[in-house]
Design an enzyme around this catalytic site. Structure first.
Site, short mmCIF file in Angstrom:
data_model
loop_
_atom_site.label_atom_id
_atom_site.label_comp_id
_atom_site.label_asym_id
_atom_site.label_seq_id
_atom_site.Cartn_x
_atom_site.Cartn_y
_atom_site.Cartn_z
CE LYS A 18 -64.80 56.20 51.34
NZ LYS A 18 -65.53 54.93 51.23
CG ASP B 145 -72.22 58.88 49.88
OD1 ASP B 145 -73.28 59.33 49.43
OD2 ASP B 145 -72.15 57.82 50.54
#
Length: 410
Positions: A76, A121
């Site tokens: 990410k 998340d």
């Protein structure tokens, strides 16, 4: 559970998709990221697991290990900073910001009134918080009920303000959008929805760095043809899978590898999308030990790429993921021990399941000549969870990895 996509195509990468995401744009993003101090200065490892390949009766299994990408612990770190930088360049054209200088913090005094917000998340929010800290803007992160305190603290460590809600991931996305509207903040999300596609596109484009590195290393050692016949990609909302699938599709065209997307059975939004032929929602509880894949709504933008490029969609259980974590951690005589997080091992778990189901393996075309690529998208991003599931800490596995590498360095 396996579904073979009847809409998958073998053709050149469509111009309509190339206008959205392209190798050219991926390379630009990679160049911008090359000087960010939160990323490794070198490519992440591509491990060759020879013993596991023999055990699963395929020619080759390579694992691209994104646990090495950044102190942030996951892939990410490639998406959020690119999206944030492109947004700032778009909003403040008169300031003539330089992309690399933004990430270097050269303009920190000029962005104090700008606020980025996102639901997460865990890993995307942590990457966005780190990028915001580097450029000098404010960051607000919305967390849902199933995000651990450990992940929350990791995000807050980069200066982000945390907003907690009682609902699930999709409800946190809605809350982030509402807060942005009310406060004139800017959503920097990896999930697209109606009227919101540009920033998720930029996030996905950042993931092209992974594909570029894979190609550079693998094609150099491959005398002819594609280095891989099969690529297994994690599900989630579809962003990472789309970012990589588009790159390989554009590069190889009609000869692209067979693409398989794997996701938790209780968070089956991409599987349901394939069944329905359009972006759809999950049918299960969504909650999964694979926290990064516990998403209930497919990104419509990602589906534009996945709907015609992914050949097969698979569902796995939480137990399958835990077993795959342990397989990677164990290593062997010829296989380096690898720290694979709960979401990071989904592709490997899918491959292991197929190897144990001959009829399904045949449908996917897996055989003794198959060369398989797996993306380990994260390390032990929640260290206590990793240790509980594997029975050994991530630090311990890393020590065994270093010992293995010192023995096999030649």
């Amino acid at each position: 559970m396996l579904f073979s996509n009847p809409n998958a195509k073998r053709e050149a990468y469509p111009q309509s998709l190339q206008k959205i995401m392209s190798i050219k744009q991926a390379n630009e993003s990679r160049n911008w990221l090359s000087k960010w101090n939160q990323l490794s200065a070198t490519a992440t490892p591509l491990w060759d697991l020879r013993d596991l390949a023999k055990q699963l009766n395929v020619e080759k299994i390579c694992v691209k290990d994104e646990s090495y990408r950044s102190p942030l612990g996951s892939f990410k770190a490639l998406g959020a900073p690119i999206a944030l930088v492109r947004l700032i360049l778009q909003l403040f054209p008169e300031k003539n910001f330089n992309a690399q200088a933004l990430l270097a913090g050269d303009y920190q005094g000029q962005l104090g009134s700008f606020t980025a917000i996102s639901a997460t998340d865990g890993n995307h929010g942590r990457a966005l918080a780190a990028a915001a800290q580097s450029v000098g803007c404010r960051c607000v992160i919305v967390l849902h009920a199933n995000v651990s305190v450990e992940r929350e603290e990791a995000i807050a460590a980069y200066g982000a303000e945390i907003v907690r809600i009682a609902g699930n991931y999709d409800e946190s996305v809605e809350r982030a959008a509402t807060l942005a509207r009310e406060n004139q903040w800017y959503v920097v999300s990896d999930t697209s929805y109606e009227g919101y596609e540009i920033i998720p596109r930029d996030v996905m484009q950042g993931y092209g760095t992974i594909a570029a590195e894979i190609i550079e290393v693998s094609e150099a050692s491959q005398r002819e043809g594609r280095p891989f016949t099969h690529i297994f990609l994690q599900g989630g909302v579809g962003g990472m899978a789309a970012g990589l699938a588009s790159y390989f599709w554009e590069l190889y065209g009609v000869d692209r590898p067979t693409l398989v997307v794997v996701e938790p059975s209780q968070a089956d939004c991409l599987y349901q999308s394939a069944l329905n032929g359009q972006a759809s929602n999950a049918t299960g509880s969504v909650d999964s030990v694979m926290a990064g894949l516990a998403c209930g709504e497919t990104s419509p933008l990602a589906w534009k790429f996945l709907g015609e490029s992914v050949d097969h969609f698979m569902l796995i259980s939480d137990d399958d993921a835990v077993a795959a974590m342990r397989v990677l951690a164990a290593g062997s005589g010829n296989d380096v021990p690898v720290v694979g997080g709960e979401s990071g091992v989904a592709g490997l778990a899918g491959l292991i399941n197929l190897a144990g189901a001959p009829a399904d393996a045949a449908r996917v075309g897996l055989n003794k000549g198959s060369r398989v690529l797996i993306i380990n998208t994260e390390g032990a991003t929640a260290p206590s969870v990793y240790e509980e599931l594997v029975g050994e800490s991530g630090e311990s596995v890393q020590k065994r990895q270093q010992s293995w590498l010192s023995i096999h360095k030649h």
